[in-house]
Write a protein that holds these residues in place. Structure first.
Motif, mmCIF file in Angstrom:
data_model
loop_
_atom_site.group_PDB
_atom_site.id
_atom_site.type_symbol
_atom_site.label_atom_id
_atom_site.label_comp_id
_atom_site.label_asym_id
_atom_site.label_seq_id
_atom_site.Cartn_x
_atom_site.Cartn_y
_atom_site.Cartn_z
ATOM 1 N N SER A 70 92.958 22.445 41.218
ATOM 2 C CA SER A 70 93.343 23.458 42.209
ATOM 3 C C SER A 70 94.814 23.368 42.582
ATOM 4 O O SER A 70 95.494 24.397 42.715
ATOM 5 N N ILE A 71 95.322 22.147 42.780
ATOM 6 C CA ILE A 71 96.715 22.007 43.224
ATOM 7 C C ILE A 71 97.674 22.443 42.119
ATOM 8 O O ILE A 71 98.719 23.051 42.377
ATOM 9 N N GLU A 72 97.293 22.189 40.858
ATOM 10 C CA GLU A 72 98.133 22.634 39.738
ATOM 11 C C GLU A 72 98.093 24.159 39.608
ATOM 12 O O GLU A 72 99.107 24.795 39.287
ATOM 13 N N ALA A 73 96.927 24.749 39.892
ATOM 14 C CA ALA A 73 96.814 26.214 39.881
ATOM 15 C C ALA A 73 97.681 26.821 40.984
ATOM 16 O O ALA A 73 98.363 27.833 40.761
ATOM 17 N N ILE A 74 97.676 26.193 42.166
ATOM 18 C CA ILE A 74 98.509 26.669 43.278
ATOM 19 C C ILE A 74 99.986 26.593 42.896
ATOM 20 O O ILE A 74 100.760 27.545 43.100
ATOM 21 N N SER A 75 100.383 25.477 42.324
ATOM 22 C CA SER A 75 101.774 25.293 41.908
ATOM 23 C C SER A 75 102.198 26.374 40.911
ATOM 24 O O SER A 75 103.277 26.959 41.024
ATOM 25 N N GLU A 76 101.308 26.648 39.968
ATOM 26 C CA GLU A 76 101.583 27.665 38.951
ATOM 27 C C GLU A 76 101.677 29.067 39.576
ATOM 28 O O GLU A 76 102.512 29.884 39.175
ATOM 29 N N LEU A 77 100.825 29.324 40.565
ATOM 30 C CA LEU A 77 100.824 30.634 41.234
ATOM 31 C C LEU A 77 102.127 30.888 42.006
ATOM 32 O O LEU A 77 102.648 32.003 41.998
#
Length: 274
Positions: free
Chosen positions: A17-24
């Motif tokens: 989730s945190i990597e997805a947030i960073s990517e977003l």
């Protein structure tokens, strides 16, 4: 040294989730950081600030010394005041400041998780000076970060990850809260049953059975002749349970059967996040 096997699923869910947030958020222009999200009172910047703040607290960093303004109308209780501190202190941070702090926090937390050999039952600090086990803390955190990833996806028009590792942690956290919602808050009749049928990327059929003392238990066995049955898709379930939409806003995605007073009481009391 490595993370206890019981804790690994929560670490994996957080990482995803945190990597997805960073990517977003990496490519966002300054104006996008001010977009409103489904989380009451919070912008994209506020959500990312909250996530950074949570991870800083997991790292044991001291909380910011900061006075909240008086005009934050979405802040109405001590829990919200506690959570708002990490958010408000970053309200004037620029996009590059936000993304670089997020990246640095992720690096620090990954290092912490790699070297963490604590037992799942170890007591750690929780919100408002509470104490909880490391397992509870990591589970709650994985849940929280996944829900906020979904808030950001909604705000930015980038749907996805409704069946990610964090989604399955969220399912378990929300299901654990259902007996309390049905038996205590909605006051379902004794010796009755309520069925929840959820379809979509995450699917489940669960029964809350109310015993003669009025206590609710979660069961996987379907009930014959339940007092009420609620059918909805997974995203609607999450958004209702996390207070992102009202039952009226979800009416076209909800199918309710049985006692109308009971189904109304359940939906009125469905939100379980503080």
């Amino acid at each position: 040294m490595s993370l206890h096997p019981t804790l690994q699923p929560y670490a994996d869910a957080w990482t995803h989730s945190i990597e997805a947030i960073s990517e977003l958020v990496q490519p966002l222009v300054e104006a996008d950081w001010n977009r409103r999200t489904p989380c009451p009172g919070w912008s994209v910047r506020d959500i990312v600030s909250h996530v950074i703040g949570l991870d800083c607290e997991m790292l044991g960093d001291p909380r910011p010394i900061h006075t909240l303004p008086r005009d934050l109308f979405h802040v109405t209780n001590d829990h919200q005041r506690y959570m708002e501190m990490q958010v408000d202190v970053r309200r004037h941070h620029t996009a590059p400041e936000m993304t670089s702090e997020l990246e640095y926090t992720i690096i620090r937390r990954n290092r912490q998780l790699r070297n963490d050999s604590r037992d799942p039952g170890t007591k750690v600090r929780g919100p408002l000076g509470s104490e909880l086990t490391l397992e509870e803390s990591m589970r709650n955190h994985a849940f929280d970060v996944w829900v906020h990833e979904q808030d950001l996806r909604t705000a930015l028009g980038r749907p996805g990850n409704l069946d990610s590792p964090g989604a399955h942690v969220a399912r378990d956290v929300l299901l654990d809260a259902l007996p309390h919602v049905v038996a205590e808050r909605a006051q379902a009749p004794r010796s009755s049953a309520v069925v929840f049928d959820v379809h979509g990327p995450v699917e489940f059929l669960r029964t809350i059975r109310i015993d003669i003392q009025g206590r609710g238990t979660l069961e996987t066995a379907p009930a014959l002749g339940p007092a009420a049955a609620l059918t909805m898709d997974w995203e609607t379930y999450v958004r209702l349970a996390c207070g992102r939409i009202t039952p009226d806003q979800a009416a076209d995605r909800l199918k309710v059967e049985g006692d109308p007073d009971l189904t109304s009481a359940i939906l009125r009391n469905f939100t379980v996040t503080p």
